[in-house]
Design a protein around this motif. Sequence first.
Motif, short mmCIF file in Angstrom:
data_model
loop_
_atom_site.label_atom_id
_atom_site.label_comp_id
_atom_site.label_asym_id
_atom_site.label_seq_id
_atom_site.Cartn_x
_atom_site.Cartn_y
_atom_site.Cartn_z
N VAL A 159 0.92 -1.17 0.02
CA VAL A 159 0.12 -0.11 -0.08
C VAL A 159 0.76 1.18 0.03
O VAL A 159 1.57 1.35 1.04
CB VAL A 159 -0.93 0.02 1.26
N ARG A 160 0.80 1.91 -1.18
CA ARG A 160 1.58 3.41 -1.13
C ARG A 160 0.63 4.15 -0.35
O ARG A 160 -0.38 4.22 -0.36
CB ARG A 160 1.70 4.00 -2.49
N VAL A 161 1.41 4.94 0.54
CA VAL A 161 0.88 6.10 1.24
C VAL A 161 1.40 7.41 0.87
O VAL A 161 2.67 7.68 0.80
CB VAL A 161 0.99 5.97 2.94
N VAL A 162 0.45 8.32 0.44
CA VAL A 162 0.93 9.41 -0.50
C VAL A 162 0.10 10.76 0.34
O VAL A 162 -0.97 10.41 0.90
CB VAL A 162 0.82 9.62 -1.75
N LEU A 163 0.67 12.10 0.57
CA LEU A 163 0.09 13.05 1.14
C LEU A 163 -0.23 13.99 -0.02
O LEU A 163 0.19 14.25 -0.97
CB LEU A 163 1.14 13.70 2.07
N ARG A 164 -1.40 14.69 0.41
CA ARG A 164 -2.03 15.67 -0.44
C ARG A 164 -2.47 16.96 0.52
O ARG A 164 -3.34 16.45 1.27
CB ARG A 164 -3.26 15.04 -1.14
N VAL A 165 -2.04 18.09 0.25
CA VAL A 165 -2.41 19.05 0.94
C VAL A 165 -3.44 19.92 0.29
O VAL A 165 -2.91 20.50 -0.71
CB VAL A 165 -1.30 20.09 1.51
N VAL A 217 -3.22 2.55 -3.26
CA VAL A 217 -2.58 3.64 -3.06
C VAL A 217 -3.63 4.64 -2.03
O VAL A 217 -4.74 4.57 -2.23
CB VAL A 217 -2.53 4.37 -4.12
N MET A 218 -3.07 5.01 -0.79
CA MET A 218 -3.88 5.75 -0.02
C MET A 218 -3.23 6.98 -0.03
O MET A 218 -2.16 7.39 0.07
CB MET A 218 -3.62 5.08 1.36
N ILE A 219 -4.52 8.02 -0.64
CA ILE A 219 -3.95 9.15 -0.59
C ILE A 219 -4.67 10.04 0.71
O ILE A 219 -5.83 10.28 0.98
CB ILE A 219 -4.79 10.08 -1.68
N PHE A 260 2.21 15.64 -2.34
CA PHE A 260 1.46 16.58 -3.58
C PHE A 260 1.24 17.91 -2.71
O PHE A 260 0.22 17.75 -1.62
CB PHE A 260 0.43 16.02 -3.83
N GLY A 261 1.75 18.91 -2.85
CA GLY A 261 1.54 20.09 -2.27
C GLY A 261 0.42 20.81 -2.76
O GLY A 261 -0.46 20.26 -3.59
N GLN A 262 -0.03 22.28 -2.14
CA GLN A 262 -1.07 22.87 -2.20
C GLN A 262 -1.41 23.37 -3.83
O GLN A 262 -2.56 23.40 -4.28
CB GLN A 262 -1.27 24.26 -1.53
N GLU A 263 -0.15 23.49 -4.68
CA GLU A 263 -0.28 23.72 -6.00
C GLU A 263 -0.70 22.49 -6.87
O GLU A 263 -0.96 22.95 -8.01
CB GLU A 263 0.93 24.43 -6.47
N THR A 264 -0.61 21.26 -6.22
CA THR A 264 -0.83 20.08 -7.31
C THR A 264 -2.03 20.08 -7.70
O THR A 264 -3.12 20.10 -7.02
CB THR A 264 -0.34 18.84 -6.56
#
Length: 534
Positions: A18-24, A304-306, A72-76
């Motif tokens: 399980v990939r763990v990615v961040l999104r703000v 994938v967990m976002i 993934f930052g705010q601009e993504t």
Amino acid sequence: MATAAGPDPASVASSQPVRVVLRVRPFLPSEASSAATPCVRRLGSHTSGEVTVQIKDQYTSRNECYKLDSFFGQETRVCQIFDQEVSAVIPGIFDGTNATVFAYGATGSGKTYTMQGTEDLPGLIPLAVSTVLALCTGTWCSVEISYYEVYMERCYDLLEPKAREIMALDDKDGNMKLKGLAWVPVRSMEEFHEIYSIGVQRRKVAHTGLNDVSSRSHALLTIRVSTDVVKGKLSLIDLAGNEDNRRTCNEGIRLQESAKINQSLFALSNVISALNMKATRIPYRESKLTRILQDSLGGNSHAVMIACLNPMEYQEAVHTVSLAARSRHIVNYMSSASKQGTPKDKVDMEAKLRVWLESKGKEKSTQRMDGFLSPNASKTPLSMSHMKKSASVRVPGRVKAMDQDGSKIKKVLFDSSARIPAENLPRVGTQDEVNTTKKVVPPSLTPIKDDKAGSSLRKALSPISSNMAPQKHPIVDDGNCSFMLEPKTPMGSYHILEKVPGATPLDKFNALGSSLKVCITAILVFMYQKNTLV
Ligand code: ADP
Ligand code: MG
């Protein structure tokens, strides 16, 4: 398919179960101000493609660092997340490999925006459907979708009129099947939008203190590819938000929903953490959601967990990321300023708790509280010498404390600027008080001398989060914070005290076992800080 800067999508899909990615998400117009800085940022990247992110409280400098698969930052834009994280798993479903993509996070963090998108900016769900349809062109493959929600541990078909309940049954292989779930063929994006938008309107949403349309269920859209037999499927899940009920002001049914939501998210986090730590036993059976997803999580499937974050909410971000990436916490960094501040912070919290307990009990009870709270309890259990040493102690409080004679100090303490010199703090442990106490309290209730109790209390009172310490003991999770408990139930003197006339709430509190005391104290302090306790 557009490409985005970042790791090669092919390697992305296979790095771990399980990939763990961040999104703000960006600041909303109501949040934007010149002083606003997001509570999370990327600290650095690793050759493996992983990133280190830091979640930082701009007011206290407390911070936590995590190693995650991507940031993934705010601009993504959502299409960049799709290109980098989701497009790579789609070819696999044509070869029979299932895949799952979750949006996880607190209410208001941008999950629905990420999965569903808007009319102008499609989310991951429409982007995935259009990619699958494109790959089917010129082949014998057909595409069907199902869309249902898991609400309060029950499943409802969102593609059926009135969102009919569907039964979840175990098949012969132990996988859960949804009997009677509608699978609707989709040949074009127009068809998809027509079907999907009706389903979206059937989803259970409600107004909460944190979001005008808070999703109260987990919504699962599944794309299934078949020829004459089913090949593979991709599940795209907009999870319900984990909620802090002190902030949502939830009551009644909203509170019950919230408890179920938090429970199932915790179960999901347990499964993900077990998969990523290559555990031999994966606890799929802890919730309906994880049972349903058993054939799409683990094994050779991709997931994938976002983890979606609100840039304004430090505590919420720590909670989300620590649950999403349980095995990936690397270290707590503390600025030297906040290190110096820590002992004072602890004293402040002890003082707050002391004042509150006094207001609930009788004046003589303070001495045992002192014995319990004092770091020097083993030497001078009835003194407050450790507090006298400091020039002044900040005691914000709406309650009134007792002075040396036992009369009320005539000050309203909740004025945050009120500083009370230590000499004026309630003095406890006069000989008279000790004698009085001895008359009513059984011998088992003498002040706690075991410094272990004091130190574990101090640990619980510490403002520094230690949420990712190795978990030797079971975790009690209220959905908002986790407390470590020793695996034993303290019994005994509390029950004796029930029968003692004049036993105060504090007497009863002191009679509890040390673990329970630590737990209750931590909850009280937490409530006190959130101002939900008066
Ligand atoms: P959740 O589903 O996690 O409760 P939402 O997806 O409803 O949260 O998002 C909360 C608010 O933030 C909504 O008003 C949404 O439009 C806005 N929002 C979320 N992500 C973005 C983004 N990337 N860009 C602009 N607005 C966003
Ligand atoms: Mg939502």
